[in-house]
Design an enzyme around this catalytic site. Structure first.
Site, PDB file in Angstrom:
ATOM      1  N   GLY A  37       0.858  -1.182   0.000  1.00  0.00           N
ATOM      2  CA  GLY A  37       0.000   0.000   0.000  1.00  0.00           C
ATOM      3  C   GLY A  37       0.893   1.230   0.000  1.00  0.00           C
ATOM      4  O   GLY A  37       1.851   1.307   0.765  1.00  0.00           O
ATOM      5  N   ASN A 181       5.666  11.111 -11.129  1.00  0.00           N
ATOM      6  CA  ASN A 181       6.538  10.550 -12.160  1.00  0.00           C
ATOM      7  C   ASN A 181       6.223  11.278 -13.470  1.00  0.00           C
ATOM      8  O   ASN A 181       5.337  12.133 -13.516  1.00  0.00           O
ATOM      9  CB  ASN A 181       6.416   9.018 -12.242  1.00  0.00           C
ATOM     10  CG  ASN A 181       5.046   8.550 -12.711  1.00  0.00           C
ATOM     11  OD1 ASN A 181       4.298   9.306 -13.345  1.00  0.00           O
ATOM     12  ND2 ASN A 181       4.709   7.315 -12.396  1.00  0.00           N
ATOM     13  N   THR A 214      10.090  12.390 -10.790  1.00  0.00           N
ATOM     14  CA  THR A 214      10.996  11.239 -10.752  1.00  0.00           C
ATOM     15  C   THR A 214      11.144  10.688 -12.165  1.00  0.00           C
ATOM     16  O   THR A 214      10.179  10.626 -12.922  1.00  0.00           O
ATOM     17  CB  THR A 214      10.483  10.147  -9.794  1.00  0.00           C
ATOM     18  OG1 THR A 214       9.174   9.737 -10.220  1.00  0.00           O
ATOM     19  CG2 THR A 214      10.397  10.653  -8.367  1.00  0.00           C
ATOM     20  N   GLY A 245       8.922   4.007  -6.035  1.00  0.00           N
ATOM     21  CA  GLY A 245       8.426   5.380  -5.922  1.00  0.00           C
ATOM     22  C   GLY A 245       8.071   5.727  -4.480  1.00  0.00           C
ATOM     23  O   GLY A 245       8.335   6.839  -4.020  1.00  0.00           O
ATOM     24  N   ASP A 246       7.492   4.765  -3.776  1.00  0.00           N
ATOM     25  CA  ASP A 246       7.133   5.002  -2.373  1.00  0.00           C
ATOM     26  C   ASP A 246       8.382   5.196  -1.518  1.00  0.00           C
ATOM     27  O   ASP A 246       8.409   6.038  -0.609  1.00  0.00           O
ATOM     28  CB  ASP A 246       6.326   3.816  -1.815  1.00  0.00           C
ATOM     29  CG  ASP A 246       5.020   3.637  -2.571  1.00  0.00           C
ATOM     30  OD1 ASP A 246       4.485   4.635  -3.083  1.00  0.00           O
ATOM     31  OD2 ASP A 246       4.550   2.483  -2.655  1.00  0.00           O
TER      32      ASP A 246
HETATM   33  O1  RIB Z   1       3.432   1.548  -4.865  1.00  0.00           O
HETATM   34  C1  RIB Z   1       3.434   0.172  -4.624  1.00  0.00           C
HETATM   35  C2  RIB Z   1       2.172  -0.252  -3.970  1.00  0.00           C
HETATM   36  O2  RIB Z   1       1.109  -0.019  -4.849  1.00  0.00           O
HETATM   37  C3  RIB Z   1       2.103  -1.719  -3.618  1.00  0.00           C
HETATM   38  O3  RIB Z   1       2.612  -2.002  -2.344  1.00  0.00           O
HETATM   39  C4  RIB Z   1       0.643  -2.038  -3.750  1.00  0.00           C
HETATM   40  O4  RIB Z   1      -0.005  -2.196  -2.523  1.00  0.00           O
HETATM   41  C5  RIB Z   1       0.052  -0.880  -4.544  1.00  0.00           C
HETATM   42  O5  RIB Z   1      -0.821  -0.153  -3.790  1.00  0.00           O
END
Ligand code: RIB
Ligand code: NA
EC number: 2.7.1.15
Length: 297
Positions: A37, A181, A214, A245-246
């Site tokens: 997530g 992005n 990015t 990205g997260d």
């Molecule tokens: O950005 C990656 C995430 O996107 C994954 O962990 C998945 O849960 C989706 O939400």
């Protein structure tokens, strides 16, 4: 202190030799589950970067809820403002092929119940010395309220425009820093990627705020009212880009929250994002600060 307001998922990952086409069955491969997530991933990334982090989000009332929060809990992310919804825990169904290419379907469950009231209830602690990081896997009314509260309190706000939603262009000017992005930035501004620099300059002119784009293996570019800068990525051979990205966003927020310059924070974020591509899964692949520092020097 960093507050992440957003989603929590349990990722169900199939590693396959090639991605099935619509109507096609592909046999073979392996299955695994890991916490994910975008919100939760960004919270863990900021925590691994060294920040104090609170995650404000919702999980369901099923057996997946604990699994989804496992790494945040063991990593020391504050979960006191998590809500349990009468819904399923958010699930991301992910296929990754041998080249690291992926397809993802998200079943929002509890994330779809996150509301403006959750922002009100979960962000009462926010002060002017805090940073809030939001993404777009919860309803936009909730994201909007979180950004408004950040403004009211004078907290630094960072909006990651993933995944891109219809109201994103209207929400984005509420954030101090937008992280997009290339595709998202093009959607945000209605300009082709070839006009990236000019479009970034126009964004800053229009909003008076900062934009970070990015560029995957080419690192990241930023434009602020003070000027522009670029940072390189760390060259890697990607195994699985899910969560990169997260990781970038979490590290960027943590760096700024710790008082680093934008350039130093971006440099570490780009390295961290690259390292996240070296291992399968989202949260399990987020690098520790020590690994990033070794490269950043
Ligand atoms: O950005 C990656 C995430 O996107 C994954 O962990 C998945 O849960 C989706 O939400
Ligand atoms: Na990964």
């Amino acid at each position: 202190m960093i507050t992440v307001f957003g989603s929590t998922n349990l990722d169900q990952v199939g590693t396959v030799s090639r991605l099935p086409k619509p109507g096609e069955t592909v046999a073979g491969g392996t299955f695994s589950m890991a916490p994910g997530g975008k919100g939760a991933n960004q919270a863990l990334a900021a925590r691994r970067a060294g920040a104090q982090v609170r995650h404000v989000s919702a999980v369901g009332d099923d057996a997946f809820a604990d699994m989804a929060l496992e790494l945040l809990k063991s990593g020391g992310v504050d979960l006191a403002q998590m809500r349990q919804a009468e819904a399923a825990t958010g699930i991301a169904m992910i296929f990754v092929d041998a080249e690291g290419e992926n397809v993802i379907a998200i079943l929002p469950g509890a994330n779809g119940t996150v509301s403006a009231a959750d922002a009100e209830a979960g962000l009462t602690h926010l002060t002017a010395s805090d940073t809030i990081l939001v993404q777009q896997e919860v309803p936009q009314a909730a994201t909007r309220r979180a950004l408004e509260i950040a403004r009211e309190r004078g907290a630094r706000s960072v909006l990651n425009t993933a995944p891109f939603l219809p109201d994103t262009p209207e929400l984005a000017p509420l954030a101090d820093i937008v992280v997009a992005n290339e595709t998202e930035f093009s959607l945000l501004t209605g300009r082709p990627i070839a006009e990236l620099d000019a479009a970034m300059a126009d964004w800053v002119k229009k909003t008076g705020r900062s934009i970070v784009v990015t560029l995957g293996p080419d690192g990241a570019r930023a434009r602020t009212p003070e000027g522009s800068l670029s940072v390189p990525a760390h060259k890697v051979k990607p195994v699985d880009t899910v969560g990169a990205g997260d990781t970038f966003c979490g590290y960027l927020a943590a760096g700024l929250d710790a008082g680093l310059s934008l350039e130093a924070a971006l440099r570490r974020a780009a390295i961290a994002g690259s390292l996240a591509c070296l291992n399968p899964g989202a949260q399990p692949a987020i690098p520790l600060a020590s690994a990033v520092d070794e490269i950043a020097g």
